[in-house]
Design an enzyme around this catalytic site. Structure first.
Site, PDB file in Angstrom:
ATOM      1  N   ASP A   8      10.150   0.292   1.755  1.00  0.00           N
ATOM      2  CA  ASP A   8       9.645  -0.086   0.445  1.00  0.00           C
ATOM      3  C   ASP A   8       9.265   1.214  -0.270  1.00  0.00           C
ATOM      4  O   ASP A   8       9.172   2.275   0.367  1.00  0.00           O
ATOM      5  CB  ASP A   8       8.429  -1.005   0.624  1.00  0.00           C
ATOM      6  N   ASP A  10       6.754   1.664  -3.610  1.00  0.00           N
ATOM      7  CA  ASP A  10       5.351   1.745  -4.061  1.00  0.00           C
ATOM      8  C   ASP A  10       4.394   1.377  -2.930  1.00  0.00           C
ATOM      9  O   ASP A  10       4.513   0.307  -2.332  1.00  0.00           O
ATOM     10  CB  ASP A  10       5.105   0.791  -5.223  1.00  0.00           C
ATOM     11  N   ASP A 174       4.367  -2.099   3.001  1.00  0.00           N
ATOM     12  CA  ASP A 174       2.906  -2.081   2.929  1.00  0.00           C
ATOM     13  C   ASP A 174       2.326  -3.420   2.501  1.00  0.00           C
ATOM     14  O   ASP A 174       1.110  -3.534   2.328  1.00  0.00           O
ATOM     15  CB  ASP A 174       2.456  -1.009   1.929  1.00  0.00           C
TER      16      ASP A 174
END
Length: 225
Positions: A8, A10, A174
């Site tokens: 991922d 961000d 995250d």
């Protein structure tokens, strides 16, 4: 054997909370709403910028009932898109150890992909501005395909692009969306605690592995080889 690592963007590789918050601040200035604290905005990141703005607007109208019905949500979203096009890639910084980790994985012959729900053009700007673009053979943004994470077809596209099986890949993220993405694809879900999960501890999503930081990801992969 592990052949592909998908990341991922961000909150996983790059800390983009500041540039997202700046776009929110400029948007609220335009429409006459009071700016919200950076900490509050950061806690709400994790389900896309549209959801972030909707949650912020819901908080504002709950605190100031007189504003209910007066805020043009579509106008707010439109202004945010304008400002985020300006701020994306301007303030984001790779998390500690990011570049060294990517260097380690690439040196071991692993294929690397970036799979994000950020719009492709914004993701390209962030990767370019932070010097990370060249590490990834494939970038899949939230508008690259007709569907986005956690849809299983997103990772099927990634696996097909590289010609690898689910047994040969992992996804690192995250948020609960990243965990669900990995689950839907049948690959291990690896997560980091320094990102954005809408204020919810990432452990509650039930990942397969929680790493302290990005260097720990590199060390774990090296131990697997």
């Amino acid at each position: 054997m592990l052949r592909l690592v998908s990341f991922d963007l961000d909150g996983t590789l790059v800390d983009t909370a500041g540039e997202i918050a700046e776009a929110v601040h400029r948007t609220f200035d335009d429409v006459g709403l009071q700016r919200r604290p950076q900490e509050e905005i950061t806690r709400l990141i994790g389900k896309g910028t549209r959801e972030l703005l909707l949650r912020l607007l819901a908080r504002i109208t709950a605190e100031q009932p007189a504003l209910a019905g007066t805020v043009d949500t579509d106008a707010v979203l439109h202004r945010f898109e304008h400002h985020y096009a300006e701020t994306a890639g301007r303030m984001g910084q790779p998390f500690d150890g990011c570049v060294a980790m990517l260097e380690t994985l690439r040196a071991q012959g692993l294929r690397l992909a970036c799979v994000t729900n950020k719009e492709q053009r914004h993701a390209e700007r962030v990767l370019g501005a932070t010097g990370l673009a060249d590490y990834f053979e494939l970038l899949v943004g939230g508008d690259t395909l007709p569907f986005k994470k956690p849809d299983a077809r997103v990772f099927a596209h990634v696996l097909g692009h590289f010609g690898v099986s689910a047994a040969e890949a992992v996804h690192v993220g995250d948020s609960a969306i990243d965990v669900e993405t990995a689950r839907n694809a049948g690959v291990p879900a690896w997560v980091l605690p320094h990102g954005y999960n809408a204020g919810v501890p990432i452990t509650e999503a039930g990942p397969d592995h929680l790493f302290a930081d990005l260097p720990a990801v590199a060390a774990h992969v090296s131990a697997m080889r």
